[in-house]
Design a protein around this motif. Structure first.
Motif, PDB file in Angstrom:
ATOM      1  N   VAL A 190       0.836  -1.209   0.000  1.00 17.64           N
ATOM      2  CA  VAL A 190       0.000   0.000   0.000  1.00 17.64           C
ATOM      3  C   VAL A 190       0.868   1.255   0.000  1.00 17.64           C
ATOM      4  O   VAL A 190       0.634   2.192  -0.784  1.00 17.64           O
ATOM      5  CB  VAL A 190      -0.956  -0.006   1.213  1.00 17.64           C
ATOM      6  CG1 VAL A 190      -1.674   1.334   1.337  1.00 17.64           C
ATOM      7  CG2 VAL A 190      -1.966  -1.136   1.090  1.00 17.64           C
ATOM      8  N   LEU A 191       1.888   1.283   0.845  1.00 16.34           N
ATOM      9  CA  LEU A 191       2.750   2.466   0.921  1.00 16.34           C
ATOM     10  C   LEU A 191       3.502   2.688  -0.396  1.00 16.34           C
ATOM     11  O   LEU A 191       3.601   3.819  -0.885  1.00 16.34           O
ATOM     12  CB  LEU A 191       3.747   2.304   2.073  1.00 16.34           C
ATOM     13  CG  LEU A 191       3.146   2.324   3.481  1.00 16.34           C
ATOM     14  CD1 LEU A 191       4.239   2.079   4.530  1.00 16.34           C
ATOM     15  CD2 LEU A 191       2.440   3.647   3.757  1.00 16.34           C
ATOM     16  N   THR A 192       4.003   1.612  -0.979  1.00 16.12           N
ATOM     17  CA  THR A 192       4.736   1.734  -2.240  1.00 16.12           C
ATOM     18  C   THR A 192       3.811   2.161  -3.373  1.00 16.12           C
ATOM     19  O   THR A 192       4.186   2.967  -4.233  1.00 16.12           O
ATOM     20  CB  THR A 192       5.415   0.397  -2.589  1.00 16.12           C
ATOM     21  OG1 THR A 192       6.211  -0.038  -1.486  1.00 16.12           O
ATOM     22  CG2 THR A 192       6.314   0.560  -3.807  1.00 16.12           C
TER      23      THR A 192
ATOM     24  N   TRP B 292       1.818   9.013  -6.333  1.00 13.28           N
ATOM     25  CA  TRP B 292       2.263  10.385  -6.047  1.00 13.28           C
ATOM     26  C   TRP B 292       3.392  10.793  -6.988  1.00 13.28           C
ATOM     27  O   TRP B 292       3.399  11.922  -7.514  1.00 13.28           O
ATOM     28  CB  TRP B 292       2.732  10.480  -4.601  1.00 13.28           C
ATOM     29  CG  TRP B 292       3.306  11.824  -4.247  1.00 13.28           C
ATOM     30  CD1 TRP B 292       2.627  12.942  -3.851  1.00 13.28           C
ATOM     31  CD2 TRP B 292       4.696  12.195  -4.267  1.00 13.28           C
ATOM     32  NE1 TRP B 292       3.492  13.984  -3.630  1.00 13.28           N
ATOM     33  CE2 TRP B 292       4.773  13.557  -3.874  1.00 13.28           C
ATOM     34  CE3 TRP B 292       5.873  11.513  -4.571  1.00 13.28           C
ATOM     35  CZ2 TRP B 292       5.984  14.227  -3.784  1.00 13.28           C
ATOM     36  CZ3 TRP B 292       7.073  12.190  -4.494  1.00 13.28           C
ATOM     37  CH2 TRP B 292       7.131  13.529  -4.099  1.00 13.28           C
ATOM     38  N   ALA B 293       4.344   9.893  -7.217  1.00  7.98           N
ATOM     39  CA  ALA B 293       5.465  10.206  -8.111  1.00  7.98           C
ATOM     40  C   ALA B 293       4.976  10.442  -9.535  1.00  7.98           C
ATOM     41  O   ALA B 293       5.437  11.357 -10.230  1.00  7.98           O
ATOM     42  CB  ALA B 293       6.484   9.065  -8.080  1.00  7.98           C
TER      43      ALA B 293
ATOM     44  N   LEU C  24       5.776  14.034 -10.904  1.00  6.80           N
ATOM     45  CA  LEU C  24       6.893  14.027 -11.848  1.00  6.80           C
ATOM     46  C   LEU C  24       6.451  13.978 -13.306  1.00  6.80           C
ATOM     47  O   LEU C  24       7.222  14.358 -14.188  1.00  6.80           O
ATOM     48  CB  LEU C  24       7.819  12.845 -11.559  1.00  6.80           C
ATOM     49  CG  LEU C  24       8.441  12.809 -10.153  1.00  6.80           C
ATOM     50  CD1 LEU C  24       9.323  11.583 -10.001  1.00  6.80           C
ATOM     51  CD2 LEU C  24       9.246  14.084  -9.871  1.00  6.80           C
ATOM     52  N   VAL C  25       5.227  13.490 -13.556  1.00  9.15           N
ATOM     53  CA  VAL C  25       4.774  13.380 -14.944  1.00  9.15           C
ATOM     54  C   VAL C  25       3.514  14.215 -15.130  1.00  9.15           C
ATOM     55  O   VAL C  25       3.584  15.392 -15.451  1.00  9.15           O
ATOM     56  CB  VAL C  25       4.528  11.906 -15.352  1.00  9.15           C
ATOM     57  CG1 VAL C  25       4.344  11.805 -16.866  1.00  9.15           C
ATOM     58  CG2 VAL C  25       5.691  11.010 -14.918  1.00  9.15           C
TER      59      VAL C  25
ATOM     60  N   ARG D 196      -3.553   8.819 -13.070  1.00 14.13           N
ATOM     61  CA  ARG D 196      -4.867   8.164 -13.111  1.00 14.13           C
ATOM     62  C   ARG D 196      -4.806   6.865 -13.890  1.00 14.13           C
ATOM     63  O   ARG D 196      -5.438   5.864 -13.504  1.00 14.13           O
ATOM     64  CB  ARG D 196      -5.903   9.110 -13.721  1.00 14.13           C
ATOM     65  CG  ARG D 196      -7.319   8.554 -13.639  1.00 14.13           C
ATOM     66  CD  ARG D 196      -8.361   9.595 -13.967  1.00 14.13           C
ATOM     67  NE  ARG D 196      -8.356   9.987 -15.367  1.00 14.13           N
ATOM     68  CZ  ARG D 196      -9.227  10.836 -15.902  1.00 14.13           C
ATOM     69  NH1 ARG D 196     -10.159  11.383 -15.133  1.00 14.13           N
ATOM     70  NH2 ARG D 196      -9.163  11.140 -17.185  1.00 14.13           N
ATOM     71  N   ALA D 197      -4.062   6.841 -14.989  1.00 10.42           N
ATOM     72  CA  ALA D 197      -3.912   5.606 -15.763  1.00 10.42           C
ATOM     73  C   ALA D 197      -3.266   4.515 -14.923  1.00 10.42           C
ATOM     74  O   ALA D 197      -3.690   3.349 -14.952  1.00 10.42           O
ATOM     75  CB  ALA D 197      -3.085   5.867 -17.021  1.00 10.42           C
TER      76      ALA D 197
END
Length: 273
Positions: A145-147, A153-154, A158-159, A165-166
């Motif tokens: 879950v954390l990963t 978030w990344a 970052l993108v 969402r994808a």
């Protein structure tokens, strides 16, 4: 060759336990449950189609959801053609015939393949309790879950939000796929798998699915997925039950893809926008 070797391995395992596998034990209720699982799997394909639509928009070609879902569903059966690339080639051809530019379509396919590989790789954390029994399932779930939250978030920071969402849609599809396999496994085991093992079984299915995805030439991961599942889940039930569950899981996924194809084929073939 890897795919053929995997199929041969499954066939040999099936042959060695053929006397212990009894399809006659399935009742009308069991077959209805399998049909229901296939329907759930078919509906989950919409998540992949919407994820591809987001990636296509990120690459510069915005389309409507109806066109994206129909195009994705019609081309999806191409993954069963040896080569494991013809579903992406089909979307490229259908998109270009609808007037979309070739390069954004090609970029979206690369993004889709890379992103769903990342999504599938995250589920490897759930299999830790099978590979290393000292790792509690609860700890593996927390790490997953954390990963996963960090990955989302990344992608967002970052993108772009459409990529994030994808990724979320792809992860949800993999959760549904793993849950469908758990349902297939529950139908053949003398007692359903313990609830505490569900996350690990789901992770094992996704890891096996990912192994089939990245194997060049294996149509829909045929053979590769089954071998990995037999290896990872060999300790949770008897071999005949596991082999039957793996076969049922493949039948459910194939039937689900066929149902998805049939459903989208009936959709009006509108314009991309």
């Amino acid at each position: 060759m890897l795919a053929l070797a995997g199929i041969l391995f499954v066939v040999l395992r099936l042959r060695s336990h053929a006397a212990e596998i009894d399809f006659a034990r399935f009742t009308a209720h069991d077959w209805s449950a399998l049909a229901g699982l296939a329907t759930v799997y078919a509906a989950a394909n919409v998540l992949l189609a919407l994820a591809w639509r987001d990636l296509l928009a990120f690459c510069g070609e915005a389309t409507g959801p109806r066109w994206a879902i129909r195009t994705y569903g019609i081309s999806q059966l191409g993954k069963y053609v040896p080569g494991n690339i013809f579903h992406m080639a089909g979307r490229q051809a259908l998109g270009m015939s609808a007037g979309l530019a070739a390069w954004p379509l090609a970029r979206s396919a690369l993004w889709e393949l890379g992103l769903i590989s990342v999504a599938g790789g995250l589920f490897a954390l759930l299999v830790g309790s099978f590979v290393f029994p000292a790792i509690p399932v609860g700890l593996a779930v927390v790490l997953f879950v954390l990963t996963s939250v960090f990955a989302l978030w990344a992608a967002l920071r970052l993108v772009e939000w459409r990529v994030a969402r994808a990724l979320g849609q792809q992860m949800l599809f993999l959760v549904v796929s793993g849950s469908v396999f758990i349902g297939s496994l529950a139908l053949v085991m003398p007692a359903p798998p313990q609830f505490g093992l569900w996350p690990a079984v789901c992770g094992a299915y996704v890891v096996a699915w990912l192994a089939g995805l990245v194997t060049p030439g294996a149509p829909a991961g045929m053979g590769v997925r089954e071998v990995v599942l037999l290896f990872l889940l060999s300790d949770i039930t008897r071999a005949p039950d596991l082999i039957l569950a793996v076969l049922l899981g493949r039948i459910v996924s194939v039937l689900g893809d066929a149902l998805f194809f049939a459903a989208v084929f009936l959709l009006k073939n509108g314009r991309p926008d």
